[in-house]
Design an enzyme around this catalytic site. Sequence first.
Site: not given
Ligand code: GLA
Length: 408
Positions: A150, A205
């Site tokens: 990430d 997301d």
């Molecule tokens: C980010 C990523 C998500 C998830 C969260 C976890 O937002 O894009 O897919 O992994 O972190 O905290």
Amino acid sequence: MRHSRLVVVMVLVATTATAQELKFEGLALTPPMGWNSWNHFGCDVDEEVVREIADAMVESGMREAGYLYVNIDDCWQGERDADGWIQPDRGRFPSGMEALADYVHSRGLKLGLYSDAGWRTCGGRPGSRGYEFQDALTYARWGIDYLKYDWCATDGLEAEGAYQTMGRALVSAGRPVVFSLCEWGDNQPWEWGPAIGHLWRTTGDIAACWDCEVDHGDWSSWGVLRILDMQDGLRAHAGPDHWNDPDMMEVGNGMSESEDRAHLSMWAMLAAPLIAGNDLCTMSESTRTILTNRAVIAVDQDPLGVQGFRYRRDGDLEVWFRPLEGEDWAMCVLNRGEASRRFEFAWREEPVVDELSGRRTLFRARLYRGVDLWTGKDLGTTRETLTTEVPGHDVLMVRLVRMVEPEG
Ligand code: GLA
């Protein structure tokens, strides 16, 4: 004898990488398939959940349908020990990651983990910044097969370099691992990602809604249609072993049945990684049926690996095509709106040309038979105009199979 030695050598070449290389080649010749804890469980993940999900992957038929990776997302981490080695959160993972990997492997599945290129993960756990080689070694020792990496808490870091560092670390650690870049598309990862990882997120997301924006203050998550629209212009970057990732699926997380069906269909048209994000232990039969639709999965997993494209947009109705191996095509008619729409397609008037793959089909000259991939129904041949209704928030997904016409 000579033959079998050759096979062994070829297998080694296919799945290993030297320390100069940034990724293990050949691990994702088709888009990765599996499950990830985040979309349903968020931070509330523990070893019990992971074991139960692994069992459900087998019992539900998901494994047989091709879902392979069980991926633990954020919040599995505890603190680092005095020497810097990352520890799992002992409250949540009391048996340790190695035991969990053994269990998941014993079910014929593979185990994935999550970390972050910055100092902290998005959930506030320790990130890998400064510990990349040590963490990669730890994952290899535990038997980890997939790493999602990430992009939180990365102020001042340069994305390509940061992902390269972890790529090198994983290769040096020596255990083949799928490397999933989760950089949200901020720094055009499709341009540099193919050399480093097997897939890269193209957007922020996803959220379990059809066409919404969910405002989280300084960032937003996006419904299926919003994410779909953000994929425009990216298809040339995807192919075997390097995929655009429009994020994990929300099938079974609260949308309607038809929306879930459309979501999976469009992800298949995009050659997207198919990472389920629902609770597989409690999913309904309808969710299970959607997720395990072999015909739709076969489109996603088509070995040619060419991402589909929007052929036409007519108000709420979109027509997508995707060239498949051999001479087949997938076609998906997406109804973005609520009202049912009549759809007519006069094949013989529609030359489908794809500059990227060089595939060009004049239905006037070549005969195809259409199969509805959600009902299994024969839709007749491309000789006749296709006339049908596409319900609101739904799709008509078709596989066009080339027919050999009798001579004369
Ligand atoms: C980010 C990523 C998500 C998830 C969260 C976890 O937002 O894009 O897919 O992994 O972190 O905290």
